[in-house]
Design an enzyme around this catalytic site. Structure first.
Site, short mmCIF file in Angstrom:
data_model
loop_
_atom_site.label_atom_id
_atom_site.label_comp_id
_atom_site.label_asym_id
_atom_site.label_seq_id
_atom_site.Cartn_x
_atom_site.Cartn_y
_atom_site.Cartn_z
N HIS A 275 -72.18 61.06 43.39
CA HIS A 275 -72.68 60.31 43.31
C HIS A 275 -73.05 58.94 42.65
O HIS A 275 -72.57 59.30 41.44
CB HIS A 275 -74.12 60.35 44.04
CG HIS A 275 -75.32 60.77 42.74
ND1 HIS A 275 -74.75 62.45 42.37
CD2 HIS A 275 -76.09 60.47 41.82
CE1 HIS A 275 -75.93 62.35 41.00
NE2 HIS A 275 -76.54 60.48 41.38
N ASP B 197 -75.56 56.49 40.19
CA ASP B 197 -77.03 56.88 40.89
C ASP B 197 -77.44 55.31 41.17
O ASP B 197 -76.81 54.09 41.28
CB ASP B 197 -77.64 56.51 39.37
CG ASP B 197 -77.04 58.04 38.37
OD1 ASP B 197 -77.88 58.96 39.41
OD2 ASP B 197 -77.48 58.00 37.83
N HIS C 258 -70.98 60.78 39.93
CA HIS C 258 -71.08 62.59 38.39
C HIS C 258 -71.76 62.87 39.77
O HIS C 258 -72.39 62.92 41.00
CB HIS C 258 -72.06 62.07 37.28
CG HIS C 258 -72.83 61.20 38.24
ND1 HIS C 258 -73.07 60.07 38.12
CD2 HIS C 258 -74.43 61.61 37.99
CE1 HIS C 258 -74.47 59.97 38.67
NE2 HIS C 258 -74.85 61.01 38.39
N ARG D 17 -83.65 60.87 32.20
CA ARG D 17 -82.87 60.38 31.84
C ARG D 17 -83.11 58.64 31.86
O ARG D 17 -84.90 58.73 32.61
CB ARG D 17 -82.38 60.81 33.31
CG ARG D 17 -81.25 60.21 34.03
CD ARG D 17 -81.07 60.38 35.23
NE ARG D 17 -81.65 59.88 36.65
CZ ARG D 17 -81.05 59.22 37.19
NH1 ARG D 17 -79.71 59.86 38.40
NH2 ARG D 17 -81.82 58.34 38.16
C1 SIN Z 1 -77.99 63.06 37.30
O1 SIN Z 1 -77.60 63.13 38.24
O2 SIN Z 1 -78.65 62.03 37.07
C2 SIN Z 1 -78.42 64.32 36.83
C3 SIN Z 1 -77.46 64.83 35.71
C4 SIN Z 1 -76.98 65.72 34.97
O3 SIN Z 1 -78.19 66.60 35.24
O4 SIN Z 1 -76.36 66.91 34.62
#
Ligand code: SIN
Length: 280
Positions: A97, A99, A255, A270
Site C-alpha cells: 500500500h 499510506d 510498502h 510512526r
Molecule cells: C506501515 O505500513 O506503516 C507499517 C510498516 C511497518 O511496520 O514496517
C-alpha cells in the site's frame, strides 16, 4: 551526510546526521532531497525519543491527518505500530500500500522509527512506483495517463473490514467504522510535485476501481498493475535494528511489512507528513 544505496531499485542508508537535535535548514534540504531521490532512506543508531520524531515531522512539513489509528496519548499523529509476542494474527501494514491513498491529500512522507525489533523477521519492503510505471509498455502508459482511480479505506477499516474481522487479540488500537467507505478519486499516474516524475498510484489495499469503470471491469487491469508494481526488481527490503528511522516518499512508493516473527515483539512509532492533492 553520506549516502549508500541498498538496492538497485530504491533505498539508501544515510549517515552523518544527528536526529537528537533540530536539523539545520541545509541538513533538512539535503535529507528531503535524498528521500525524494532514493524514495526511502534509513538512518541507523538514532536514539529514539517521541520528541525527536515529532520535531522532525514538523520540520518535514507538519503532521498529516491520521484516521482510524489512536495516537499515543498527548502526542497527536504519533502511532505505535506494535505486535506483541503472543499475537498470532495479521500485522499492521502487512499488505502492499501507499499510506492513506484514499485521502483527498494523501501524506507526502512517512516517518517510522524502530523501538523494539524481533531477533529475526519483521523486515519491511518498499517498491519503486516510478520504475514500475516506466517499465510498462508505451501503449499502457498512455492509457493510464488518461485514467483516474477510486480509492477507499473500506476493505481495511470499514466496520466489517479485514481489520475489524481480525481484531481479536490485537493490541494495536484501531477504530473501524463505515466512514472508511468514503471514496476519493486520484489520477492513476500523478506527477511528483518535486521531481516531476510520473509514478503509478494504485495499490491493492486502498484502490477500488478505475473511475467510470465497474469493479469487475477494473479487476483484470488492476491485478496486472499490482503484480507488475511489486516485482522483485522494483523493490528493496530492510532489516530493522533498534533506533533506526526510515523515511519514505508515499508519492513514489508502496510498502509492505512482513509478518514472519511469530513469538516475538515488534514496536515502531510512526507519523505521516501532510501532503497535497495528487495531480498531473
Ligand atoms: C506501515 O505500513 O506503516 C507499517 C510498516 C511497518 O511496520 O514496517
Amino acid at each position: 551526510m553520506h549516502i549508500e544505496r541498498i538496492a538497485g531499485a530504491l533505498g539508501a542508508e544515510l549517515t552523518g546526521l544527528d536526529l537528537t537535535r533540530a536539523l539545520t535548514d541545509g541538513e533538512l534540504d539535503d535529507l528531503r532531497a535524498a528521500v525524494v531521490e532514493h524514495k526511502v532512506v534509513f538512518l541507523r543508531n538514532q536514539p529514539y525519543a517521541i520528541e525527536h520524531l515529532e520535531r522532525l515531522t514538523e520540520q518535514f512539513g507538519g503532521r498529516g491527518t491520521t484516521p482510524f489509528l489512536r495516537a499515543i496519548e498527548g502526542h497527536p499523529g504519533v502511532v505505535k505500530v506494535v505486535k506483541e509476542a503472543h499475537e498470532t494474527g495479521l500485522n499492521f501494514g502487512g499488505a502492499w500500500h501507499s499510506d492513506w491513498s484514499f485521502q483527498p491529500e494523501p501524506p507526502s512522507f512517512t516517518l517510522l522509527w524502530s523501538v523494539d525489533v524481533p531477533p529475526f523477521g519483521g523486515d519491511t519492503m518498499w517498491s519503486n512506483q516510478e520504475l514500475a510505471f516506466r517499465t510498462l509498455s508505451d501503449g499502457l502508459q498512455d492509457t493510464l495517463r488518461g485514467l483516474r482511480v477510486v480509492h477507499s479505506a473500506g476493505w481495511a477499516y470499514a466496520a466489517d473490514g479485514i481489520l475489524a474481522r481480525t481484531a481479536n487479540g490485537r493490541s494495536m488500537q484501531i477504530d473501524t467504522t463505515d466512514d472508511a467507505l468514503r471514496e476519493q478519486v486520484h489520477p492513476a499516474v500523478p506527477v511528483h510535485p518535486v521531481s516531476g516524475n510520473e509514478a503509478l498510484f494504485v495499490n491493492p489495499t486502498y484502490t477500488v476501481r478505475f473511475d467510470g469503470w465497474s469493479a469487475a471491469d477494473s479487476a483484470p487491469l488492476l491485478q496486472h498493475l499490482y503484480t507488475h508494481s511489486t516485482r522483485d526488481a522494483f523493490t528493496c527490503r530492510f532489516r530493522w535494528t533498534p533506533n533506526t528511522l526510515a523515511i519514505w516518499d508515499n508519492r513514489s512508493t508502496q510498502h509492505n511489512a512482513l509478518n514472519d516473527y511469530r513469538g516475538h515483539r515488534r514496536e515502531l512509532h510512526r507519523t505521516t507528513v501532510a501532503g497535497g492533492s495528487p495531480t498531473r
